[in-house]
Design an enzyme around this catalytic site. Structure first.
Site, mmCIF file in Angstrom:
data_model
loop_
_atom_site.group_PDB
_atom_site.id
_atom_site.type_symbol
_atom_site.label_atom_id
_atom_site.label_comp_id
_atom_site.label_asym_id
_atom_site.label_seq_id
_atom_site.Cartn_x
_atom_site.Cartn_y
_atom_site.Cartn_z
ATOM 1 N N ASP A 3 0.728 -1.025 0.010
ATOM 2 C CA ASP A 3 -0.090 0.184 -0.005
ATOM 3 C C ASP A 3 0.663 1.260 0.140
ATOM 4 O O ASP A 3 1.837 1.189 0.397
ATOM 5 C CB ASP A 3 -1.002 0.178 1.370
ATOM 6 N N ARG A 35 0.122 7.681 -2.864
ATOM 7 C CA ARG A 35 0.701 8.715 -1.793
ATOM 8 C C ARG A 35 1.992 8.770 -2.187
ATOM 9 O O ARG A 35 2.507 10.191 -1.931
ATOM 10 C CB ARG A 35 0.208 8.448 -0.498
ATOM 11 N N THR A 53 -10.819 -6.833 -4.894
ATOM 12 C CA THR A 53 -12.385 -6.747 -5.415
ATOM 13 C C THR A 53 -12.910 -5.350 -5.252
ATOM 14 O O THR A 53 -13.776 -4.820 -5.944
ATOM 15 C CB THR A 53 -13.296 -7.708 -4.816
ATOM 16 N N ASN A 104 -11.093 -2.553 -5.421
ATOM 17 C CA ASN A 104 -10.327 -1.789 -6.119
ATOM 18 C C ASN A 104 -11.098 -1.385 -7.396
ATOM 19 O O ASN A 104 -10.590 -0.357 -7.992
ATOM 20 C CB ASN A 104 -8.876 -1.958 -6.195
ATOM 21 N N TRP A 105 -11.889 -2.154 -7.828
ATOM 22 C CA TRP A 105 -12.790 -1.662 -9.134
ATOM 23 C C TRP A 105 -13.428 -0.506 -8.714
ATOM 24 O O TRP A 105 -13.978 0.230 -9.582
ATOM 25 C CB TRP A 105 -13.797 -2.941 -9.355
ATOM 26 N N ARG A 117 -12.221 2.243 -7.906
ATOM 27 C CA ARG A 117 -11.633 3.400 -8.219
ATOM 28 C C ARG A 117 -11.918 4.152 -9.398
ATOM 29 O O ARG A 117 -12.429 3.546 -10.059
ATOM 30 C CB ARG A 117 -9.874 3.053 -8.148
ATOM 31 N N ARG A 160 2.068 -5.039 6.162
ATOM 32 C CA ARG A 160 1.559 -4.173 5.279
ATOM 33 C C ARG A 160 2.358 -2.603 5.315
ATOM 34 O O ARG A 160 2.596 -2.078 6.399
ATOM 35 C CB ARG A 160 0.173 -3.709 5.875
HETATM 36 C C1 IPE Z 1 -5.399 -2.943 -0.391
HETATM 37 O O1 IPE Z 1 -4.978 -1.567 -0.686
HETATM 38 C C2 IPE Z 1 -5.316 -3.692 -1.704
HETATM 39 C C3 IPE Z 1 -4.060 -3.639 -2.212
HETATM 40 C C4 IPE Z 1 -2.891 -3.217 -1.780
HETATM 41 C C5 IPE Z 1 -4.146 -4.258 -3.566
HETATM 42 P P1 IPE Z 1 -5.927 -0.138 -0.534
HETATM 43 O O2 IPE Z 1 -5.527 1.052 -0.839
HETATM 44 O O3 IPE Z 1 -6.983 -0.454 -1.793
HETATM 45 O O4 IPE Z 1 -6.794 -0.507 0.869
HETATM 46 P P2 IPE Z 1 -7.901 0.467 1.598
HETATM 47 O O5 IPE Z 1 -9.030 0.423 0.781
HETATM 48 O O6 IPE Z 1 -7.217 1.695 1.717
HETATM 49 O O7 IPE Z 1 -8.302 -0.513 2.918
HETATM 50 C C1 IPE Z 2 -1.586 0.033 -3.278
HETATM 51 O O1 IPE Z 2 -1.090 1.627 -3.298
HETATM 52 C C2 IPE Z 2 -1.828 -0.326 -4.703
HETATM 53 C C3 IPE Z 2 -3.261 -0.585 -5.161
HETATM 54 C C4 IPE Z 2 -4.023 -0.681 -4.096
HETATM 55 C C5 IPE Z 2 -3.362 -1.309 -6.236
HETATM 56 P P1 IPE Z 2 -2.546 2.740 -3.227
HETATM 57 O O2 IPE Z 2 -3.077 3.039 -4.721
HETATM 58 O O3 IPE Z 2 -3.450 2.172 -2.692
HETATM 59 O O4 IPE Z 2 -1.779 3.678 -2.745
HETATM 60 P P2 IPE Z 2 -2.355 4.835 -1.588
HETATM 61 O O5 IPE Z 2 -2.951 4.259 -0.422
HETATM 62 O O6 IPE Z 2 -3.541 5.642 -2.359
HETATM 63 O O7 IPE Z 2 -1.443 5.844 -1.364
HETATM 64 MG MG MG Z 3 -4.349 2.243 -0.685
#
Ligand code: IPE
Ligand code: IPE
Ligand code: MG
Length: 251
Positions: free
Chosen positions: A26, A30, A72, A74-75, A77, A192
């Site tokens: 994660d 950012r 699942t 992340n769709w 976004r 994490r």
């Molecule tokens: C968790 O990260 C999923 C992956 C790293 C692929 P997210 O950034 O999507 O998690 P939340 O939504 O902030 O909990």
């Molecule tokens: C994790 O990084 C990658 C995925 C979830 C695909 P993020 O894209 O969630 O990054 P932040 O949490 O927005 O910084």
């Molecule tokens: Mg994230």
């Protein structure tokens, strides 16, 4: 051991390397925003880092490395970001890093919903690396634990209705064998990055007794020495599995 100190791998106990590591990668977005870059730049750096950490885990003797790539949820976004992520899977998932390190590639999750180029790349990479032995690198793609558990329950009902499954057949072993992760061992260590203290629907069943390690470092910046730090923290823990500390020490 001072947890703030930089660690090289020689300071780790080579007899106590976690055999199965899961990572919630994660903080890509950012990482990019802090630099005034688009989020996609963070994802590109994130992919680079997958290569780095995969090689180092293989070198250290880890057997299973399970990386959360796309949940699942992340769709939800913005479409452009989802497309970027899918494009990165299609373009940047290369056999080379796995072949070089004798790593077998696998996936968990419902890849049917991925765009065809990404899905095909995943299948090809799995096929090309299937005989590699040193480590298995698992990518979680369109994965979530609740999805996986729901599917396992549904499959069990279908088996029961067909008369092939009795209530007493269902035990922990049965459930483990019917999850996506049935080819691997449960994570010893869950890492994490990115500062959030949550599990985000990842490996809920499998992490029942994992050691958790959270750090603020954004995923693109989580390099070998950060991995060593996480493993060193793991090595300082006593895994009791319900027993007393004394029982564990006496073996
Ligand atoms: C968790 O990260 C999923 C992956 C790293 C692929 P997210 O950034 O999507 O998690 P939340 O939504 O902030 O909990
Ligand atoms: C994790 O990084 C990658 C995925 C979830 C695909 P993020 O894209 O969630 O990054 P932040 O949490 O927005 O910084
Ligand atoms: Mg994230």
């Amino acid at each position: 051991m001072n947890p703030e100190a930089k660690l090289d791998a020689s300071q780790l106990d080579r007899n106590n390397i976690p055999q199965s590591i899961a990572i919630i990668m994660d903080g890509n977005g950012r990482w990019a925003q802090e630099r005034g870059l688009p989020r996609s730049a963070g994802h590109i750096q994130g992919v680079e880092n997958v290569t780095r950490i995969t090689s180092e885990c293989a070198r250290l003797g880890v057997k299973f490395l399970t990386m959360y790539t796309f949940s699942t949820e992340n769709w939800n976004r913005p479409e452009a970001e989802v497309n970027t992520l899918m494009q990165l899977v299609a373009d940047k998932l290369e056999d080379e890093i796995f072949m070089k390190n004798d790593v077998r590639f696998r996936y968990i999750g419902d890849i049917e919903r991925l765009p065809a180029p990404a899905r095909q790349r995943v299948l090809d990479c799995m096929e090309h690396t299937k005989n590699n032995k040193r480590m298995t690198a698992v990518t979680a793609l369109n994965y979530s634990s609740r999805w996986e558990l729901t599917k396992a329950m549904r499959d069990a009902v279908i088996e029961a209705q067909a008369g092939r499954l009795k209530p007493e057949d269902i035990n922990e072993e049965y459930i483990s064998q019917h999850l996506e992760t049935n080819f691997m061992t449960d994570p010893d260590l869950l890492i994490r990055t990115g500062g959030e203290l949550r599990i985000s629907n990842y490996l809920l069943w499998q992490c029942a007794y994992s050691e958790f390690y959270f750090c603020d470092t954004f995923w693109p910046d989580f390099h070998e020495e950060d991995l060593h730090k996480a493993i060193a923290a793991y090595q300082q823990r006593q895994r009791r599995f319900g027993m007393t500390g004394e029982q564990v020490t006496k073996g």
